[in-house]
Design an enzyme around this catalytic site. Structure first.
Site, PDB file in Angstrom:
ATOM      1  CG  ASP A 115      -3.348  -5.055  -3.053  1.00 19.02           C
ATOM      2  OD1 ASP A 115      -3.313  -5.673  -4.130  1.00 19.02           O
ATOM      3  OD2 ASP A 115      -3.843  -5.532  -2.018  1.00 19.02           O
ATOM      4  CG  ASP A 120      -2.052  -1.044   1.092  1.00 17.53           C
ATOM      5  OD1 ASP A 120      -2.017  -1.841   0.140  1.00 17.53           O
ATOM      6  OD2 ASP A 120      -2.925  -1.089   1.974  1.00 17.53           O
TER       7      ASP A 120
END
Length: 345
Positions: free
Chosen positions: A187, A144
Site C-alpha cells: 500500500d 506506506d
C-alpha cells in the site's frame, strides 16, 4: 534566533556551514508566520538526517539537481513513545507537510526503518496539503511510503488515527507529482487526495521474507503476493482519486506478485492511463481487500496501457477500460483545476 525579513524570499541550507542554516527544520521554523509569499529554501547536496514538520504555506524546498540531496529518518509504526504508547502509522513520517501551496524539487525523501513485523508502517512522506507539487523527487520506503491526505473520517481498527492531523477538519486536496520515483511494497501510495502522477516510475519492491511460490490444495503453484501499489480512500463525492499518466511500473519482485491497488475505503478511485505495466502485476489487476461490498463502489480504470502486465483479459469484472472519449478528460488541467483553476507549473 535571527529574524527573516518579510522581503527575503530565499535562504540556503548547507551541511558544511556555508549557507544560512545547517538544518532544514531550523530554516522552516524561522519563516515568519502568516507569510503570504513563497519562501524558497535551497538545500545543498548531502544527507540530512531530519524529521521535518512543515505547517507554513508557500514553502519551496529545492535540492541540488546534479547531486543527491537526501532527507532521511527512521521512525516506524511499532516504535513507542516514552510513555509506552505506539507511534502508529501517522507519527512515523520522515517529512510531514500540513500547509497548502508546498513545492519540492530534486529531493529524496526516505524512511530507513526497514521492514518486518517489528517495524510495520513507516512513512517517508505525509502530505496533508492542497496545491502541493513535487518535481524530480524520490520517495523511498517499504510499507506506506507516501500518504496523500486528508485522513478518512474514521479509523477502522481503533478509536483514533493519532499523528499530527488528529481532529483537524478535513478538506479537499490536490497534489501533483512529475518525473518522480516512488518505491515500496505494501500500500505504498495511499490516502484520500486527488493526485496526478505524471511520467513517474512506480517501483514495487519485493519483500525479502516471502518465498516466490505457494502451493494450493490441488498442488498447483501460485505466486506469493508481495504487495499492492495503491490503497486509495477517495471520498465518495470526489470525482478523481489517483491518476497515473504515462508512468513506468517496475519491480524486482516475481511475476504476478503485485496488485495495482486495493480499497482502503470503499469509494477508492484509481486510473492507470498510457502506462507501461511490468510482469510483476497480477493478471486480475485489483484486489478487494476482503471487502466484497467495495466491488460495487470502487472506480478502478485503465486505458491504453502496455507491457507484460497490461493485458485486461483476466482483470476482475469490477474494474473497467476507459473509452477514448472518457479518457480525454484525464488531463492534469482538468483533474486538478478545482474551483480556483489551479494548474501546477
Amino acid at each position: 534566533m535571527r529574524d527573516i525579513p518579510a522581503s527575503l524570499l530565499e535562504v540556503t541550507v548547507a551541511l558544511d556551514g556555508s549557507g544560512d542554516y545547517t538544518s532544514i527544520q531550523r530554516a522552516i521554523d524561522e519563516i515568519p508566520h502568516q507569510r503570504e509569499y513563497p519562501t524558497v529554501i535551497y538545500i545543498q547536496a548531502g544527507t540530512y538526517y531530519e524529521k521535518l514538520h512543515i505547517e507554513k504555506p508557500f514553502v519551496r524546498l529545492i535540492g541540488d539537481p546534479d547531486q543527491p540531496t537526501v532527507i532521511v529518518y527512521d521512525d516506524y509504526a511499532r516504535k513507542t513513545f516514552p510513555d509506552g504508547s505506539l507511534y502508529h502509522t501517522f507519527y512515523s513520517y520522515t517529512v510531514f507537510v500540513g500547509s497548502d501551496d508546498f513545492r519540492a524539487e530534486h529531493l529524496s525523501f526516505i524512511n530507513s526503518a526497514g521492514a518486518g513485523e517489528q517495524v510495520g508502517q513507516a512513512l517517508a512522506m505525509y502530505v496533508d496539503s492542497d496545491r502541493a507539487s513535487f518535481y524530480n523527487c524520490r520517495f523511498i520506503g517499504q510499507q506506506d511510503t507516501l500518504f496523500t491526505g486528508p485522513l478518512p473520517p474514521q479509523p477502522i481498527d481503533r478509536s483514533t488515527f493519532g499523528g499530527p492531523r488528529e481532529g483537524v477538519p478535513r478538506h479537499y486536496q490536490r497534489q501533483y507529482y512529475k518525473h518522480c520515483y516512488i518505491e515500496g511494497n505494501i500500500d505504498f501510495i495511499f490516502g484520500s487526495a486527488t493526485a496526478v502522477f505524471d511520467e513517474c516510475e512506480i517501483f514495487a519492491r519485493k519483500r525479502e521474507s516471502l518465498s516466490t511460490l505457494s502451493q494450493d490444495a490441488e498442488g498447483s503453484h501460485e505466486p506469493v503476493i508481495h504487495g499492492w501499489l495503491t490503497a486509495a480512500s477517495t471520498p465518495e463525492d470526489v470525482q478523481y482519486g489517483y491518476v497515473f499518466l504515462d508512468c513506468q511500473l517496475t519491480s524486482d519482485a516475481p511475476p504476478h506478485s503485485f496488485y495495482l491497488g486495493r480499497p482502503w475505503r470503499n469509494y477508492a478511485k484509481v486510473a492507470w492511463i498510457r502506462c507501461h505495466i511490468g510482469a510483476h502485476i497480477h493478471p486480475t489487476g485489483w484486489d478487494n481487500w476482503n471487502k466484497p461490498e467495495a466491488e460495487s463502489t470502487v472506480v478502478y480504470q485503465e486505458y491504453n496501457n502496455e507491457g507484460a502486465g497490461a493485458s485486461i483479459k483476466d482483470r476482475v469484472s469490477w474494474s473497467y477500460l476507459l473509452d477514448s472519449t472518457d479518457a480525454e478528460n484525464y488531463t492534469v488541467e482538468h483533474i486538478l483545476a478545482g474551483d480556483d483553476g489551479w494548474v501546477p507549473k
